[in-house]
Design a protein around this motif. Structure first.
Motif, mmCIF file in Angstrom:
data_model
loop_
_atom_site.group_PDB
_atom_site.id
_atom_site.type_symbol
_atom_site.label_atom_id
_atom_site.label_comp_id
_atom_site.label_asym_id
_atom_site.label_seq_id
_atom_site.Cartn_x
_atom_site.Cartn_y
_atom_site.Cartn_z
ATOM 1 N N ASN A 5 0.798 -1.220 0.000
ATOM 2 C CA ASN A 5 0.000 0.000 0.000
ATOM 3 C C ASN A 5 0.835 1.277 0.000
ATOM 4 O O ASN A 5 0.273 2.375 -0.066
ATOM 5 N N GLY A 6 2.161 1.165 0.093
ATOM 6 C CA GLY A 6 2.925 2.411 0.109
ATOM 7 C C GLY A 6 4.363 2.224 0.515
ATOM 8 O O GLY A 6 4.910 1.115 0.487
ATOM 9 N N LEU A 27 15.477 4.316 2.720
ATOM 10 C CA LEU A 27 15.124 5.028 1.501
ATOM 11 C C LEU A 27 14.821 4.055 0.358
ATOM 12 O O LEU A 27 15.612 3.167 0.061
ATOM 13 N N GLY A 28 13.678 4.222 -0.262
ATOM 14 C CA GLY A 28 13.288 3.367 -1.377
ATOM 15 C C GLY A 28 12.581 2.090 -0.969
ATOM 16 O O GLY A 28 12.092 1.352 -1.824
ATOM 17 N N GLU A 29 12.496 1.809 0.341
ATOM 18 C CA GLU A 29 11.823 0.605 0.797
ATOM 19 C C GLU A 29 10.314 0.836 0.886
ATOM 20 O O GLU A 29 9.837 1.969 0.942
ATOM 21 N N CYS A 30 9.582 -0.275 0.884
ATOM 22 C CA CYS A 30 8.117 -0.222 0.883
ATOM 23 C C CYS A 30 7.557 -0.680 2.219
ATOM 24 O O CYS A 30 8.247 -1.328 3.015
ATOM 25 N N ARG A 31 6.319 -0.345 2.456
ATOM 26 C CA ARG A 31 5.618 -0.861 3.613
ATOM 27 C C ARG A 31 5.363 -2.352 3.444
ATOM 28 O O ARG A 31 5.773 -2.964 2.460
ATOM 29 N N LYS A 76 -6.374 1.583 -2.759
ATOM 30 C CA LYS A 76 -5.344 1.777 -1.745
ATOM 31 C C LYS A 76 -5.949 1.892 -0.346
ATOM 32 O O LYS A 76 -6.897 2.646 -0.131
ATOM 33 N N ASP A 77 -5.387 1.121 0.579
ATOM 34 C CA ASP A 77 -5.730 1.157 2.010
ATOM 35 C C ASP A 77 -7.145 0.684 2.307
ATOM 36 O O ASP A 77 -7.651 0.890 3.417
ATOM 37 N N PHE A 100 -2.401 -1.546 -10.662
ATOM 38 C CA PHE A 100 -1.988 -0.241 -11.172
ATOM 39 C C PHE A 100 -2.532 0.834 -10.247
ATOM 40 O O PHE A 100 -3.454 0.593 -9.475
ATOM 41 N N GLY A 101 -1.936 2.019 -10.322
ATOM 42 C CA GLY A 101 -2.427 3.139 -9.548
ATOM 43 C C GLY A 101 -1.608 3.434 -8.316
ATOM 44 O O GLY A 101 -0.383 3.515 -8.365
ATOM 45 N N HIS A 102 -2.280 3.568 -7.161
ATOM 46 C CA HIS A 102 -1.625 4.038 -5.951
ATOM 47 C C HIS A 102 -1.076 2.929 -5.067
ATOM 48 O O HIS A 102 -0.509 3.212 -4.001
ATOM 49 N N THR A 103 -1.250 1.671 -5.430
ATOM 50 C CA THR A 103 -0.523 0.596 -4.764
ATOM 51 C C THR A 103 0.633 0.191 -5.681
ATOM 52 O O THR A 103 0.705 0.591 -6.830
#
Length: 345
Positions: free
Chosen positions: A174-175, A185-189, A278-279, A313-316
């Motif tokens: 999700n982000g 830096l550059g890592e994801c949740r 997302k979320d 696609f999109g915000h995830t």
């Protein structure tokens, strides 16, 4: 459709900030994205004047943001354009765009979220554009996203193998972790296993149409303006929508969709693709699916067109690249989404 020339290693890519000046605030993640474009994709980078401007400067000067886009299309040395990040009011740049210059010099241009405004508008005018990752959101994270993501980006942008079948990624997130923390830096949740992939919630046919869409909230900014399509434009379209980090409720998404129905659009199109919201919780996703079926199928009678949800696609992340104006095949019988021909000339 005006198709841009295909990119290749060594292509010169211009970076613009048509919405928000987050490179000014988070320069480290921005620099990481530029490095990935250079070292992982092989592109040469040209930063336009708006690229590192402050959010306040950009907000006060929509003409400057539009001028960067105009200059990119006018400059023969520039092969393509990628946005640094999204925002919330790029709709204000549309009156300042030189559409004669842009349409006479078709080039690769990619972004997502608030970039929906000019990507959708340029496609309405007849040029293929690309809904996909930005420098800070999607490109800066390349080393930390699932196997296959970097190859997907290269397949769409650098290779010429079509038809191209989209495949669900094995994991999604999700982000991102805090952009101000250099240690991550550059890592994801947290990543989630994508065991079920995407799901067709309506339809039993295979349809072919031209992709058009973007962030569903941003598209609301354009309705009832001269930048909004009408009439026969909607014929044979496959609409693709996704929701932003502002997380509209399923009911609010239904309000937005109902407006498309009142325009008669659902009677003209071939199908609908909805990105992973997302979320959203599992329960919220189920409610969204029910609203999609109810509004499109029940209220407006388009109960046979394919509708597919939870697409990558999109915000995830990771994010597919979807060409606006690209010829898609949407098959509810086989569960496939296929880009049938090259979006490049």
């Amino acid at each position: 459709m005006n198709k841009p020339k295909r990119l290749m290693p060594g292509s010169k890519i211009a970076i613009i900030s048509p919405s928000n000046g987050l490179p000014y605030l988070f320069s480290d993640i921005y620099e990481l994205g530029l490095q990935n474009l250079q070292h992982m994709m092989g592109f040469e980078i040209i930063e336009m004047p708006t690229a590192r401007m402050s959010p306040d400067e950009l907000y006060r000067n929509p003409r400057w943001r539009a001028d960067d886009i105009n200059q990119c299309f006018e400059d023969d040395q520039i092969d393509g354009i990628i946005t640094s990040i999204g925002g919330y009011e790029s709709v204000r740049i549309l009156p300042y765009l030189d559409t004669d210059v842009i349409m006479n010099n078709p080039k690769f241009i990619m972004g997502f979220s608030d970039a929906t405004t000019f990507l959708a508008y340029f496609n309405m005018l007849g040029m293929i554009t690309f809904y996909g990752p930005s420098v800070m959101a999607g490109i800066a994270q390349m080393q930390h996203l699932p196997n296959g993501y970097t190859q997907h980006v290269k397949s769409i942008l650098l290779e010429d193998r079509y038809p191209y079948a989209y495949r669900p990624f094995a994991e999604w997130t999700n982000g991102y972790k805090d952009w101000s923390n250099l240690d991550t830096l550059g890592e994801c949740r947290e990543f989630h296993h994508n065991e079920d992939g995407w799901t067709f919630i309506q339809g039993n046919s295979t349809e072919v149409g031209y992709a058009w869409g973007g962030c569903i909230e941003v598209l609301e900014f354009m309705k009832s303006t001269k930048y909004w399509p009408s009439g026969s434009f909607w014929d044979d379209k496959i609409l693709f929508f996704e929701t932003s980090e502002e997380k509209p409720t399923p009911e609010q998404v239904g309000y937005m969709l109902r407006n498309y129905g009142m325009q008669g659009i659902f009677q003209q199109i071939k199908g609908v693709i909805f990105g992973r919201a997302k979320d959203y919780s599992y329960e919220e996703k189920q409610e969204l699916n029910q609203i999609l079926r109810s509004v499109i199928g029940d209220e407006f009678g388009a109960n046979t067109i394919p509708i597919v949800v939870d697409v990558d696609f999109g915000h995830t992340d990771p994010k597919f690249i979807i060409p606006l104006g690209g010829l898609l095949q949407l098959s509810a019988t086989t569960g496939e989404i296929v880009l049938l021909e090259s979006p490049f000339s």
